[in-house]
Every structure is written in structure tokens, then in C-alpha cells.
Design an enzyme around this catalytic site. Structure first.
Site, PDB file in Angstrom:
ATOM      1  N   PHE A 252       0.816  -1.221   0.000  1.00  6.82           N
ATOM      2  CA  PHE A 252       0.000   0.000   0.000  1.00  6.82           C
ATOM      3  C   PHE A 252       0.842   1.261   0.000  1.00  6.82           C
ATOM      4  O   PHE A 252       0.484   2.279   0.587  1.00  6.82           O
ATOM      5  CB  PHE A 252      -1.023  -0.018   1.149  1.00  6.82           C
ATOM      6  CG  PHE A 252      -2.280  -0.745   0.739  1.00  6.82           C
ATOM      7  CD1 PHE A 252      -2.234  -2.097   0.443  1.00  6.82           C
ATOM      8  CD2 PHE A 252      -3.488  -0.087   0.599  1.00  6.82           C
ATOM      9  CE1 PHE A 252      -3.361  -2.783   0.017  1.00  6.82           C
ATOM     10  CE2 PHE A 252      -4.621  -0.758   0.178  1.00  6.82           C
ATOM     11  CZ  PHE A 252      -4.554  -2.110  -0.118  1.00  6.82           C
ATOM     12  N   CYS A 263     -15.210   1.432  -0.159  1.00  8.57           N
ATOM     13  CA  CYS A 263     -14.873   1.289   1.265  1.00  8.57           C
ATOM     14  C   CYS A 263     -14.060   2.448   1.830  1.00  8.57           C
ATOM     15  O   CYS A 263     -14.505   3.113   2.767  1.00  8.57           O
ATOM     16  CB  CYS A 263     -14.117  -0.007   1.477  1.00  8.57           C
ATOM     17  SG  CYS A 263     -15.064  -1.441   0.943  1.00  8.57           S
TER      18      CYS A 263
HETATM   19  C1  UGA Z   1     -10.361  -2.228   0.962  1.00  9.22           C
HETATM   20  C2  UGA Z   1      -9.394  -2.928   1.937  1.00  9.22           C
HETATM   21  O1  UGA Z   1      -8.128  -3.149   1.286  1.00  9.22           O
HETATM   22  C3  UGA Z   1      -9.957  -4.266   2.398  1.00  9.22           C
HETATM   23  O2  UGA Z   1      -9.088  -4.852   3.357  1.00  9.22           O
HETATM   24  C4  UGA Z   1     -11.325  -4.028   3.034  1.00  9.22           C
HETATM   25  O3  UGA Z   1     -11.939  -5.232   3.435  1.00  9.22           O
HETATM   26  C5  UGA Z   1     -12.234  -3.349   2.022  1.00  9.22           C
HETATM   27  O4  UGA Z   1     -11.637  -2.100   1.603  1.00  9.22           O
HETATM   28  C6  UGA Z   1     -13.565  -3.120   2.690  1.00  9.22           C
HETATM   29  O5  UGA Z   1     -13.624  -2.351   3.649  1.00  9.22           O
HETATM   30  O6  UGA Z   1     -14.540  -3.793   2.327  1.00  9.22           O
HETATM   31  P1  UGA Z   1     -10.916  -2.459  -1.664  1.00  9.22           P
HETATM   32  O7  UGA Z   1     -11.720  -1.209  -1.500  1.00  9.22           O
HETATM   33  O8  UGA Z   1     -11.530  -3.617  -2.376  1.00  9.22           O
HETATM   34  O9  UGA Z   1     -10.471  -3.037  -0.209  1.00  9.22           O
HETATM   35  O10 UGA Z   1      -9.605  -2.083  -2.473  1.00  9.22           O
HETATM   36  P2  UGA Z   1      -8.062  -1.821  -2.195  1.00  9.22           P
HETATM   37  O11 UGA Z   1      -7.282  -2.822  -2.917  1.00  9.22           O
HETATM   38  O12 UGA Z   1      -7.777  -1.648  -0.762  1.00  9.22           O
HETATM   39  O13 UGA Z   1      -7.869  -0.412  -2.935  1.00  9.22           O
HETATM   40  C7  UGA Z   1      -8.540   0.759  -2.503  1.00  9.22           C
HETATM   41  C8  UGA Z   1      -8.075   1.966  -3.271  1.00  9.22           C
HETATM   42  O14 UGA Z   1      -6.734   2.304  -2.921  1.00  9.22           O
HETATM   43  C9  UGA Z   1      -8.079   1.790  -4.776  1.00  9.22           C
HETATM   44  O15 UGA Z   1      -8.548   2.975  -5.373  1.00  9.22           O
HETATM   45  C10 UGA Z   1      -6.625   1.549  -5.123  1.00  9.22           C
HETATM   46  O16 UGA Z   1      -6.281   1.924  -6.418  1.00  9.22           O
HETATM   47  C11 UGA Z   1      -5.945   2.427  -4.092  1.00  9.22           C
HETATM   48  N1  UGA Z   1      -4.554   2.006  -3.786  1.00  9.22           N
HETATM   49  C12 UGA Z   1      -4.324   0.839  -3.133  1.00  9.22           C
HETATM   50  C13 UGA Z   1      -3.495   2.837  -4.129  1.00  9.22           C
HETATM   51  O17 UGA Z   1      -3.693   3.926  -4.721  1.00  9.22           O
HETATM   52  N2  UGA Z   1      -2.225   2.467  -3.788  1.00  9.22           N
HETATM   53  C14 UGA Z   1      -1.963   1.314  -3.138  1.00  9.22           C
HETATM   54  O18 UGA Z   1      -0.763   1.038  -2.850  1.00  9.22           O
HETATM   55  C15 UGA Z   1      -3.033   0.469  -2.795  1.00  9.22           C
END
Ligand code: UGA
Length: 451
Positions: A252, A263
Site C-alpha cells: 500500500f 470502502c
Molecule cells: C479495501 C481494503 O483493502 C480491504 O481490506 C477491506 O476489506 C475493504 O476495503 C472493505 O472495507 O470492504 P478495496 O476497497 O476492495 O479493499 O480495495 P483496495 O485494494 O484496498 O484499494 C482501494 C483503493 O486504494 C483503490 O482505489 C486503489 O487503487 C488504491 N490504492 C491501493 C493505491 O492507490 N495504492 C496502493 O498502494 C493500494
């Protein structure tokens, strides 16, 4: 053991299918009869890798059923899981608990025998306690316990996340409920998954603390990326340099156009309200929300700057509209603000996404939808990569160059190597790294203006 899963959204459907895969008998309940009908026909309401096959095999084995009838499912259940939506309440950021409380009343009316009622939806601290009060008042005769069992799965890798979690968190305050949850997660203990038994309020807070911490981490690296662009540093090396410190961790720390999805933004807003109401406001998460919101407009400015200061009359191809890859979800996707901002600045916008076009069409007006990445790029002045789908990582770059009017790529997910792109003849602009030009020059101005 019999499980009733109330709500067949992301969390409910994936969790229900996975519990049935563990060998339990699961009824997935939803009020939406069209959705239940589709699920019975083997059609998934969401795009999630592996889900259709998992559902099919467990339905085939007779362990997984879909129904609109809550009462019989709850009547049979040892564990009732509430996984209905908790959207942001319009205007104030509070989680809207109307669906949870409506489900709780129906569940109360249908309880027979001792039943554990667990919340899987993300609910504000204190909701479990309120459910306890509400159900006991409605059914003083019923034997039940309330448990908080937050889910940490990510869209796009939801099944693996469920089957191989880093931990399971259970807020539980009675022995029988603890024993029931132990039994439910036994297949994971066998894989030595840590399980944290704690109080109701604590478990509820763990979920918000996890999501807001991750959102903070992303926002932090996005700010580092902005600094890198101005001082000529490389954000990926900074991320590696700090991430290898075990106290920080490397995950992350990938910069981008800002976090989105169903979320992080919603939970961060709700958390700010929870903190305020507790009397201990979270200035950090307030700042995270403000910085992330402002970032989307700045990304549009960055694209305009890369296009020479104006996009009026230009055609911009956008690759990816979902908030991340491997999902069809566009909720709070940065693209939903970036594309209209570019259109408002006079650009013609063409968008292609492998799975998100139907959802995108429903919420974005005034843009053209292309049937392929190359179709979107044909005759465009620039291409902007907004989502890191695998198919965008392996574009035929020679073909891209012949299709584009000028070889300009703005990659807001950093999926290509800047020096490589320059060598291939592109003007390549990414996040937190120097932009590169075909002549080998390094462009210093990244645009986007000051905050
Ligand atoms: C997130 C959490 O990661 C889960 O653990 C949690 O269960 C979920 O929310 C929830 O509350 O239901 P999610 O929303 O599916 O999961 O997606 P992520 O993979 O966490 O990404 C979220 C956002 O952050 C995306 O827009 C992604 O592009 C961004 N992101 C993620 C970044 O910009 N950089 C990163 O290094 C990681």
C-alpha cells in the site's frame, strides 16, 4: 452448522460462498428478487474472479442456496450474518444504518432457538450494542448473542482474501457465541490463521482503524510522489527505501490518482464522524480525506499540463474507469472526477475499460465509450492510464504510437518504465517520477499546480 447470510453484496455473497466451501450449509438472503433469480441461474451480480465457479460448485453440492425469504433461513440458522449495505448518509458522512436496523427487526421476528447474530458489514462503533438492545426489546423471549465479525476482503481478490486472511477479528462477549464463531472459523485455524477475540466496540473499531490506516498510507505516498516530482526523486525507490523497514512495510505504498472504491472513502468519512462524536477528533484522517479529494482535480490539471497547457478541442483516450483492476466497480473511482474535469476543459473523452463500461455508462455523461483500448486511442492526442488492468501493461506500443496523433502517455498508475518509454519514442508522464521525452530529455514540469 447452518448460516444465514443477509445481503448478497460483495461481502455477503463472497462470505456466503466461502462459508459453504468450508462445508457449512448457507442460505444467502436478499430482498432484490431479480438478483436472487440471477444467482439461482448462476449469473453473478458482480465481476469477481473465481466467484462464479465457487458458487456453482457449492450450489451443486447442495450447501449454498439463494432466497428472498428471510424468516425460514433465520429460523434454521445457528449463525445469522448481517452483510447489508452501509452507504454514506447524504451530506454528513455518517454511515446510513437504515438497512442494518431493518434487517435486525426482521431477524428478531424470525429467531428460533439460540442464535448468534454477527455483523459483517462495516458498522460504526456502538452498532452491535444498539442491535442487542433493539432485538432484545422486540423479542424478549429470544436467546441470542450479538457478535462483530468485520471482513477485510478486497474486491478483485476477495476469495483468496477470505480463504487466506492475515487474521480474523471477532468481537464477542459470551462463551456460547465464542464457541460458535470458533467452530465457524475452524477451517482457518487449521491453516494457523490468527484469531483475535475481543469486545464488540473494539472489533468494530478495528475495521475502521484498518481501512483508515491503509488510506493514510496511500495518501502519504501520494504526497511523497508530489514532492518527488518537484525535486527530481523517484517515488518507487523512496517506497522501497522505507517499505523494507519492517515497521513500515512495503504494501500500500503505490502512488496513484488517489484512493477510491466503496470502502476507503466511505469508511474514512464515517470514521471522522465517529472520532468527532467520541470527543477525540481524528485530524489525520480528516486531512487524508481532504488531500485525497483535492488530488483528483490535481490529476486532471496534471493531464492538461502534459498536453501543453490546454486540452480544448483535443481527444483524450482514457484506459480504465474502475477504481482498481479486476472489478467492475466504479464507485468513487478517481476517473469519475478526472474525465468530467477534462471534458469541462474542452476535451473529447473516449473511455475503454475491460469490465467497468456498463457501470461507467450509468454514471458518466458526455463521454464516448470505446470497445477496445486501441479503438479509444485511434486518432487521440494523448492516452491516460487510470486503472492498472493487466491488458494495459502489455500494450503493443508500436501500434499505440501509430494510432496516437502525438506519442503522449500519462500513466497515473506507473505501470511502465520511464526510460524505456522514452527509448520507444514516447513523451511519458507518470506519478512521482520525472517525465521522459523521446529525445532522452527529462521534462521537469509535471503540472498539477500547488494545492
Ligand atoms: C479495501 C481494503 O483493502 C480491504 O481490506 C477491506 O476489506 C475493504 O476495503 C472493505 O472495507 O470492504 P478495496 O476497497 O476492495 O479493499 O480495495 P483496495 O485494494 O484496498 O484499494 C482501494 C483503493 O486504494 C483503490 O482505489 C486503489 O487503487 C488504491 N490504492 C491501493 C493505491 O492507490 N495504492 C496502493 O498502494 C493500494
Amino acid at each position: 452448522m447452518h448460516v444465514a447470510m443477509i445481503g448478497t453484496g460483495y461481502v455477503g455473497l463472497v462470505s456466503g460462498a466461502c462459508f459453504s466451501e468450508f462445508g457449512f450449509d448457507v442460505d444467502c438472503v436478499d430482498k432484490d428478487s431479480a438478483k436472487i433469480e440471477a444467482l439461482r441461474g448462476g449469473r453473478m451480480p458482480i465481476f469477481e474472479p473465481g466467484l462464479e465457479a465457487l458458487v456453482a460448485s457449492n450450489v451443486g453440492a447442495g450447501r449454498l442456496r439463494f432466497t428472498t425469504e428471510l424468516a425460514p433461513a433465520v429460523g434454521r440458522a445457528d449463525v445469522v450474518m448481517i452483510a447489508v449495505g452501509t452507504p454514506s448518509r447524504r451530506g454528513d458522512g455518517h454511515a446510513d444504518l437504515r438497512y442494518i436496523y431493518a434487517a435486525a427487526e426482521e431477524i428478531a421476528d424470525a429467531l428460533t432457538g439460540y442464535t448468534v447474530i454477527a455483523t459483517k458489514s462495516t458498522v460504526p462503533v456502538g452498532t452491535g450494542r444498539e442491535l442487542e438492545r433493539l432485538i432484545a426489546a422486540r423479542r424478549p423471549d429470544a436467546a441470542f448473542d450479538i457478535v462483530s465479525n468485520p471482513e477485510f476482503l478486497r474486491e478483485g481478490s476477495a476469495i483468496t482474501d477470505f480463504m487466506h486472511p492475515d487474521r480474523v477479528v471477532v468481537g464477542v462477549e459470551s462463551e456460547p457465541a465464542r464457541a460458535t464463531l470458533n467452530e465457524l472459523y475452524r477451517p482457518l485455524f487449521l491453516r494457523e490463521t490468527p484469531i483475535i477475540f475481543t469486545g464488540l466496540e473494539t472489533a468494530e473499531l478495528v475495521k475502521y482503524a484498518a481501512n483508515t490506516f491503509l488510506a493514510t498510507k496511500i495518501t502519504f505516498i501520494n504526497e511523497i510522489a508530489d514532492i518527488c516530482e518537484r525535486i527530481g526523486a523517484d517515488v518507487h525507490d523512496v517506497a522501497k527505501g522505507i517499505g523494507l523497514d519492517g515497521r513500515i512495510g512495503s504494501k500500500f505504498l503505490h502512488p496513484g490518482p488517489g484512493f477510491g472504491g466503496s470502502c476507503f472513502p466511505k469508511d474514512a468519512r464515517a470514521f471522522v464522524r465517529i472520532a468527532e462524536e467520541s470527543g477525540a477528533p481524528s485530524r489525520i484522517v480528516e486531512a487524508v480525506l481532504a488531500v485525497n479529494e483535492a488530488r483528483k482535480a490535481r490529476m486532471a490539471e496534471k493531464i492538461v499540463a502534459a498536453c501543453g497547457g490546454s486540452v480544448a478541442g483535443k481527444t483524450i483516450a482514457i484506459l480504465g474507469i474502475t477504481f482498481k483492476p479486476n472489478t467492475d466497480d466504479v464507485r468513487e473511482s478517481p476517473g469519475l472526477e478526472i474525465a468530467p474535469a477534462l471534458a469541462a476543459a474542452g476535451a473529447d473523452i473516449r473511455i475503454y475499460d475491460p469490465e467497468g463500461m456498463a457501470e461507467g455508462r450509468a454514471v458518466l455523461d458526455g463521454v464516448t465509450w470505446s470497445e477496445s483500448a486501441y479503438g479509444a486511442m485511434d486518432g487521440a492526442d494523448a492516452v491516460v492510464i487510470l486503472t492498472e488492468w493487466n491488458e494495459f501493461r502489455a500494450l503493443d506500443l508500436e501500434r499505440v504510437k501509430t494510432l496516437l496523433k502525438s506519442p503522449l502517455i500519462v500513466d497515473l498508475r506507473n505501470i511502465y518504465n520511464p526510460a524505456d518509454m522514452a527509448a520507444r519514442g514516447f513523451y511519458y508522464v507518470s506519478v512521482g517520477r520525472a517525465a521522459t521525452r523521446p529525445d532522452g530529455g527529462v521534462a521537469t514540469v509535471q503540472g498539477g499546480g500547488a494545492r
